[in-house]
Design an enzyme around this catalytic site. Structure first.
Site, PDB file in Angstrom:
ATOM      1  CG  HIS A   1      -0.121   0.270   2.517  1.00 54.78           C
ATOM      2  ND1 HIS A   1       0.733  -0.660   3.064  1.00 54.78           N
ATOM      3  CD2 HIS A   1      -0.046   1.367   3.314  1.00 54.78           C
ATOM      4  CE1 HIS A   1       1.282  -0.161   4.138  1.00 54.78           C
ATOM      5  NE2 HIS A   1       0.845   1.073   4.323  1.00 54.78           N
TER       6      HIS A   1
ATOM      7  CG  ASP B   1       1.837   5.181   4.789  1.00 56.22           C
ATOM      8  OD1 ASP B   1       1.399   4.026   4.926  1.00 56.22           O
ATOM      9  OD2 ASP B   1       2.993   5.508   5.089  1.00 56.22           O
TER      10      ASP B   1
ATOM     11  CG  HIS C   1       5.101   1.140   2.677  1.00 61.37           C
ATOM     12  ND1 HIS C   1       4.392   2.185   2.137  1.00 61.37           N
ATOM     13  CD2 HIS C   1       4.691   1.047   3.974  1.00 61.37           C
ATOM     14  CE1 HIS C   1       3.594   2.708   3.054  1.00 61.37           C
ATOM     15  NE2 HIS C   1       3.746   2.026   4.175  1.00 61.37           N
TER      16      HIS C   1
ATOM     17  NE  ARG D   1       2.689   6.183   8.672  1.00 60.76           N
ATOM     18  CZ  ARG D   1       1.643   5.431   8.345  1.00 60.76           C
ATOM     19  NH1 ARG D   1       1.803   4.151   8.073  1.00 60.76           N
ATOM     20  NH2 ARG D   1       0.439   5.947   8.270  1.00 60.76           N
TER      21      ARG D   1
HETATM   22  C1  SIN Z   1       3.695   1.011   7.444  1.00 61.53           C
HETATM   23  O1  SIN Z   1       3.874   2.232   7.523  1.00 61.53           O
HETATM   24  O2  SIN Z   1       2.900   0.527   6.640  1.00 61.53           O
HETATM   25  C2  SIN Z   1       4.440   0.080   8.364  1.00 61.53           C
HETATM   26  C3  SIN Z   1       5.820  -0.225   7.932  1.00 61.53           C
HETATM   27  C4  SIN Z   1       6.523  -1.071   8.948  1.00 61.53           C
HETATM   28  O3  SIN Z   1       6.142  -1.067  10.123  1.00 61.53           O
HETATM   29  O4  SIN Z   1       7.478  -1.758   8.585  1.00 61.53           O
END
Ligand code: SIN
Length: 297
Positions: free
Chosen positions: A104, A106, A273, A288
């Site tokens: 996906h 974000d 990602h 994040r």
């Molecule tokens: C994400 O932001 O989708 C999570 C990425 C991660 O925790 O490795």
């Protein structure tokens, strides 16, 4: 003077010579921004950042989002979305554990999807000397470029719907499956009606032109795309499966092995990602921030 070292074939670079805890002068920031958009994923090792410093650095790129999952925001810093499998003294999850189960980008379901995300690693699980919980990134620009011209032209006329509602239901089903397999999950069990109502479905073009690099990107994803418009759901599922298989071929991917103190940024228009969940119950804690992008059409 910053140093940029390309790591992956199509994406991914390490930037050194920068201390992100200090305000960057305009020239250094411009070099970092140029390297970021050019490489689509960049990381800085050995950083030591407070939440306020992470916010201050990422805010240089634009307006920061506060995630719809209020319970996973960092106390006192709404702009930080906590990703963690750790529990507080009452056994309550201190962050979202399940983020990134599917490929996906974000907040792609928003009318103004995120331009970029920055993930700071506070605590990384290590087993037998090997870091666990890698994150994988796939270049949607490289994937688009590799398509035959006839397919590119076809996709340029197609639209898709991104749905937070369908994503949460799919994620919840994945969690139930994990629980059946004996994998501990500490995420919220269901989104509230208020959360779902605050993010209505959004229809947008399958092919986006990146507003900074002008590169063409595939803006569909396994996590948030509910369907392609103008065809049956069955046709859409089959078509999307082929596209996802194409986009996630190893040559388009950079996999990041985390160390504590990494600040890694990815371009949510140019890459998708996916997280890995190979570490629980070893603790993992990440912060994040996400920068709002331009509206989609
Ligand atoms: C994400 O932001 O989708 C999570 C990425 C991660 O925790 O490795």
């Amino acid at each position: 003077m910053i140093t940029v070292t390309r790591i992956g074939k199509h994406l991914g670079a390490e930037i050194s010579g920068v201390d992100l805890s200090q305000p960057l002068d305009d020239n250094t920031f411009a070099q970092v921004a140029a390297a970021f958009f050019d490489n689509e994923v960049v990381y800085f090792r050995n950083q030591s950042l407070t939440p306020a410093q992470q916010i201050a650095f990422t805010r240089r790129f634009g307006v920061l989002e506060a995630h719809v999952r209020k319970e996973s925001r960092l106390g006192g810093h709404d702009e930080i979305f906590v990703l963690s499998n750790k529990l507080d003294a009452n056994g309550k999850a201190i962050g979202a554990q399940d983020a990134g189960r599917f490929w996906h980008s974000d907040l792609s379901y928003k009318r103004e999807p995120s331009m970029l995300s920055a993930l700071y690693s506070v605590e990384i699980p290590v087993k037998d000397g090997i870091a666990l919980g890698n994150t994988y990134f796939a270049s949607t620009t490289a994937a688009f470029n590799a398509l035959p011209d006839t397919m590119k032209q076809r996709l340029e006329h197609m639209r898709n719907v991104h749905s937070y509602r369908e994503y949460r239901l799919k994620n919840y089903a994945g969690q139930q499956e994990d629980e059946r397999r004996g994998i501990r999950t500490v995420q919220e069990h269901a989104p509230t009606p208020e959360q779902l109502a605050s993010v209505p479905d959004t229809e947008m073009n399958v092919v986006r032109v990146h507003p900074v690099t002008q590169r063409k990107c595939l803006f569909i994803n396994e996590g948030h795309t509910s369907h392609l418009t103008g065809m049956s759901r069955a046709e859409s599922v089959a078509e999307l499966a082929k596209l996802y298989a194409h986009m996630t071929q190893p040559e388009f991917i950079y996999g990041h092995s985390w160390r504590p103190g990494d600040l890694l940024m990815w371009d949510n228009i140019a890459v998708q990602h996916k997280a890995t969940f190979d570490y629980d119950p070893l603790p993992r804690l990440m912060y994040r921030t996400t920068v709002r992008g331009p509206a989609v059409i």
